[in-house]
Design a protein around this motif. Structure first.
Motif, PDB file in Angstrom:
ATOM      1  N   VAL A  58      38.713 -29.048 -16.253  1.00  0.00           N
ATOM      2  CA  VAL A  58      37.607 -30.004 -16.375  1.00  0.00           C
ATOM      3  C   VAL A  58      38.158 -31.428 -16.335  1.00  0.00           C
ATOM      4  O   VAL A  58      37.597 -32.303 -15.663  1.00  0.00           O
ATOM      5  N   GLY A  59      39.254 -31.671 -17.026  1.00  0.00           N
ATOM      6  CA  GLY A  59      39.858 -32.994 -17.029  1.00  0.00           C
ATOM      7  C   GLY A  59      40.257 -33.452 -15.642  1.00  0.00           C
ATOM      8  O   GLY A  59      40.116 -34.631 -15.307  1.00  0.00           O
ATOM      9  N   GLU A  60      40.740 -32.538 -14.837  1.00  0.00           N
ATOM     10  CA  GLU A  60      41.133 -32.870 -13.470  1.00  0.00           C
ATOM     11  C   GLU A  60      39.922 -33.082 -12.562  1.00  0.00           C
ATOM     12  O   GLU A  60      39.886 -34.005 -11.769  1.00  0.00           O
ATOM     13  N   LEU A  61      38.937 -32.211 -12.657  1.00  0.00           N
ATOM     14  CA  LEU A  61      37.811 -32.242 -11.721  1.00  0.00           C
ATOM     15  C   LEU A  61      36.802 -33.354 -11.988  1.00  0.00           C
ATOM     16  O   LEU A  61      36.167 -33.833 -11.053  1.00  0.00           O
ATOM     17  N   LYS A  62      36.651 -33.745 -13.241  1.00  0.00           N
ATOM     18  CA  LYS A  62      35.570 -34.701 -13.533  1.00  0.00           C
ATOM     19  C   LYS A  62      35.811 -36.080 -12.936  1.00  0.00           C
ATOM     20  O   LYS A  62      34.881 -36.869 -12.821  1.00  0.00           O
ATOM     21  N   ASP A  63      37.031 -36.367 -12.509  1.00  0.00           N
ATOM     22  CA  ASP A  63      37.332 -37.668 -11.912  1.00  0.00           C
ATOM     23  C   ASP A  63      37.205 -37.675 -10.394  1.00  0.00           C
ATOM     24  O   ASP A  63      37.404 -38.699  -9.766  1.00  0.00           O
ATOM     25  N   TYR A  64      36.862 -36.526  -9.808  1.00  0.00           N
ATOM     26  CA  TYR A  64      36.745 -36.431  -8.358  1.00  0.00           C
ATOM     27  C   TYR A  64      35.283 -36.453  -7.934  1.00  0.00           C
ATOM     28  O   TYR A  64      34.384 -36.111  -8.692  1.00  0.00           O
ATOM     29  N   ASN A  65      35.060 -36.832  -6.697  1.00  0.00           N
ATOM     30  CA  ASN A  65      33.732 -36.789  -6.105  1.00  0.00           C
ATOM     31  C   ASN A  65      33.498 -35.353  -5.639  1.00  0.00           C
ATOM     32  O   ASN A  65      34.026 -34.932  -4.615  1.00  0.00           O
ATOM     33  N   VAL A  66      32.733 -34.598  -6.414  1.00  0.00           N
ATOM     34  CA  VAL A  66      32.512 -33.180  -6.122  1.00  0.00           C
ATOM     35  C   VAL A  66      31.027 -32.910  -5.940  1.00  0.00           C
ATOM     36  O   VAL A  66      30.174 -33.739  -6.281  1.00  0.00           O
ATOM     37  N   SER A  67      30.713 -31.740  -5.429  1.00  0.00           N
ATOM     38  CA  SER A  67      29.318 -31.373  -5.169  1.00  0.00           C
ATOM     39  C   SER A  67      28.543 -31.219  -6.475  1.00  0.00           C
ATOM     40  O   SER A  67      29.114 -31.082  -7.557  1.00  0.00           O
ATOM     41  N   SER A  68      27.222 -31.206  -6.345  1.00  0.00           N
ATOM     42  CA  SER A  68      26.375 -31.078  -7.533  1.00  0.00           C
ATOM     43  C   SER A  68      26.581 -29.725  -8.220  1.00  0.00           C
ATOM     44  O   SER A  68      26.503 -29.628  -9.441  1.00  0.00           O
ATOM     45  N   SER A  69      26.867 -28.679  -7.451  1.00  0.00           N
ATOM     46  CA  SER A  69      27.100 -27.373  -8.081  1.00  0.00           C
ATOM     47  C   SER A  69      28.389 -27.384  -8.893  1.00  0.00           C
ATOM     48  O   SER A  69      28.455 -26.772  -9.962  1.00  0.00           O
ATOM     49  N   VAL A  70      29.398 -28.097  -8.430  1.00  0.00           N
ATOM     50  CA  VAL A  70      30.634 -28.213  -9.194  1.00  0.00           C
ATOM     51  C   VAL A  70      30.381 -29.072 -10.431  1.00  0.00           C
ATOM     52  O   VAL A  70      30.867 -28.763 -11.522  1.00  0.00           O
TER      53      VAL A  70
END
Length: 92
Positions: A62-74
């Motif tokens: 979660v710490g890694e992914l929350k700073d990226y521009n990801v899809s709404s499902s992610v």
């Protein structure tokens, strides 16, 4: 967070599985499936033993992914994960 391992040194009566804390003093007993002593609940015991590692892995992900521009499902999955982490900490 205390880490637990399955105590495989003994066959436990009534289908119970004993988990021993890393300090050797904390114990968790996992009862059998549906109260049937012939059905030890190994799945639950393994899940409890893996919980600290699962928590850390999810927290790091979660710490890694929350700073990226990801899809709404992610993003939705991240929110569900954040809620699960809060629940594991007793905050929900």
């Amino acid at each position: 967070m205390t880490r637990y391992t399955l105590d495989t040194s003994d066959t436990h009566k009534y289908g119970e599985i004993l988990l021993v804390g890393e300090n050797g003093e904390d114990y968790i007993t996992v009862g059998p499936k549906d109260g049937d002593e012939d059905k030890p609940n190994y799945e639950m015991a393994h899940l409890i033993a893996a919980a600290p590692d699962l928590y850390e892995a999810l927290k790091n992900l979660v710490g890694e992914l929350k700073d990226y521009n990801v899809s709404s499902s992610v993003l939705d999955a991240i929110e569900v994960s954040i809620a699960a982490l809060a629940k594991a900490r007793g905050e929900a």
